[in-house]
Design a protein around this motif. Sequence first.
Motif, short mmCIF file in Angstrom:
data_model
loop_
_atom_site.label_atom_id
_atom_site.label_comp_id
_atom_site.label_asym_id
_atom_site.label_seq_id
_atom_site.Cartn_x
_atom_site.Cartn_y
_atom_site.Cartn_z
N MET A 89 11.12 -49.18 -0.33
CA MET A 89 12.50 -49.40 -0.78
C MET A 89 12.75 -50.87 -1.08
O MET A 89 13.45 -51.21 -2.02
CB MET A 89 13.49 -48.88 0.25
N MET A 90 12.17 -51.76 -0.26
CA MET A 90 12.39 -53.19 -0.45
C MET A 90 11.82 -53.69 -1.77
O MET A 90 12.37 -54.61 -2.37
CB MET A 90 11.78 -53.97 0.72
N VAL A 91 10.75 -53.08 -2.25
CA VAL A 91 10.16 -53.52 -3.51
C VAL A 91 10.57 -52.63 -4.68
O VAL A 91 10.05 -52.74 -5.78
CB VAL A 91 8.62 -53.62 -3.43
N GLY A 92 11.48 -51.71 -4.42
CA GLY A 92 12.01 -50.88 -5.50
C GLY A 92 11.15 -49.68 -5.86
O GLY A 92 11.25 -49.16 -6.97
N LEU A 93 10.29 -49.23 -4.97
CA LEU A 93 9.45 -48.08 -5.24
C LEU A 93 10.08 -46.85 -4.58
O LEU A 93 10.11 -46.75 -3.37
CB LEU A 93 8.04 -48.31 -4.68
N PRO A 94 10.61 -45.95 -5.38
CA PRO A 94 11.28 -44.78 -4.80
C PRO A 94 10.30 -43.81 -4.15
O PRO A 94 9.09 -43.87 -4.38
CB PRO A 94 11.97 -44.13 -5.99
N SER A 95 10.83 -42.92 -3.36
CA SER A 95 10.04 -41.98 -2.59
C SER A 95 9.62 -40.77 -3.42
O SER A 95 10.45 -40.12 -4.05
CB SER A 95 10.87 -41.51 -1.40
N TYR A 96 8.33 -40.45 -3.38
CA TYR A 96 7.84 -39.26 -4.07
C TYR A 96 8.43 -38.01 -3.44
O TYR A 96 8.80 -37.07 -4.14
CB TYR A 96 6.31 -39.22 -4.03
N ASP A 97 8.54 -37.99 -2.10
CA ASP A 97 9.15 -36.85 -1.42
C ASP A 97 10.60 -36.65 -1.86
O ASP A 97 11.05 -35.54 -2.08
CB ASP A 97 9.08 -37.00 0.10
N GLY A 98 11.32 -37.76 -1.99
CA GLY A 98 12.70 -37.69 -2.45
C GLY A 98 12.78 -37.16 -3.88
O GLY A 98 13.66 -36.37 -4.22
N HIS B 162 16.58 -29.62 -10.78
CA HIS B 162 15.81 -29.26 -11.98
C HIS B 162 14.68 -28.30 -11.64
O HIS B 162 13.51 -28.57 -11.95
CB HIS B 162 15.23 -30.52 -12.63
N PRO B 163 14.98 -27.17 -11.03
CA PRO B 163 13.91 -26.27 -10.60
C PRO B 163 13.09 -25.70 -11.76
O PRO B 163 11.96 -25.24 -11.55
CB PRO B 163 14.65 -25.16 -9.85
N ASP B 164 13.61 -25.77 -12.97
CA ASP B 164 12.91 -25.24 -14.14
C ASP B 164 11.92 -26.24 -14.74
O ASP B 164 11.11 -25.87 -15.58
CB ASP B 164 13.93 -24.81 -15.20
N ARG B 165 11.98 -27.49 -14.34
CA ARG B 165 11.10 -28.53 -14.89
C ARG B 165 9.85 -28.70 -14.04
O ARG B 165 9.90 -28.56 -12.82
CB ARG B 165 11.83 -29.87 -14.94
N PRO B 166 8.73 -29.06 -14.67
CA PRO B 166 7.51 -29.33 -13.89
C PRO B 166 7.67 -30.62 -13.08
O PRO B 166 8.35 -31.55 -13.51
CB PRO B 166 6.42 -29.46 -14.94
N VAL B 167 7.03 -30.67 -11.94
CA VAL B 167 7.07 -31.85 -11.06
C VAL B 167 5.83 -32.70 -11.34
O VAL B 167 4.73 -32.18 -11.44
CB VAL B 167 7.10 -31.40 -9.58
N MET B 168 6.04 -34.01 -11.49
CA MET B 168 4.92 -34.92 -11.71
C MET B 168 4.04 -34.98 -10.47
O MET B 168 4.51 -34.81 -9.35
CB MET B 168 5.45 -36.33 -11.99
N THR B 169 2.78 -35.26 -10.69
CA THR B 169 1.87 -35.51 -9.58
C THR B 169 2.23 -36.88 -8.98
O THR B 169 2.92 -37.68 -9.63
CB THR B 169 0.41 -35.55 -10.06
N PRO B 170 1.75 -37.19 -7.78
CA PRO B 170 2.03 -38.52 -7.23
C PRO B 170 1.57 -39.65 -8.15
O PRO B 170 2.29 -40.64 -8.31
CB PRO B 170 1.26 -38.53 -5.90
N ALA B 171 0.42 -39.50 -8.78
CA ALA B 171 -0.07 -40.55 -9.70
C ALA B 171 0.84 -40.69 -10.92
O ALA B 171 1.15 -41.80 -11.35
CB ALA B 171 -1.50 -40.25 -10.13
N PHE C 290 4.01 -39.88 -11.05
CA PHE C 290 5.28 -40.42 -10.55
C PHE C 290 5.19 -41.93 -10.40
O PHE C 290 6.07 -42.66 -10.84
CB PHE C 290 5.62 -39.76 -9.21
N PHE C 291 4.11 -42.40 -9.79
CA PHE C 291 3.93 -43.84 -9.61
C PHE C 291 3.92 -44.57 -10.95
O PHE C 291 4.60 -45.57 -11.13
CB PHE C 291 2.64 -44.13 -8.84
#
Length: 65
Positions: free
Chosen positions: A19-28, A37-46, A48-49
């Motif tokens: 949070m301090m460096v502005g990187l949001p949570s993948y879990d969030g 947005h349950p109809d949209r595909p979810v990005m992988t962690p990579a 998302f980053f």
Amino acid sequence: NGDGRMTFWFKRLREMAHMMVGLPSYDGYCRHMADHHPDRPVMTPAQFFRNRQDARYKGGSGRCC
């Protein structure tokens, strides 16, 4: 148990550092997608980053709503 407490605090410290460096949570992000947005595909962690880095350094907001 001591191991459980260390794991908990490690995860909290990692989350705070992100949070301090502005990187949001993948879990969030995953929770948000499931709730809004349950109809949209979810990005992988990579993915998302990379998306968050692109939004931060290329000037886009990257927000979906």
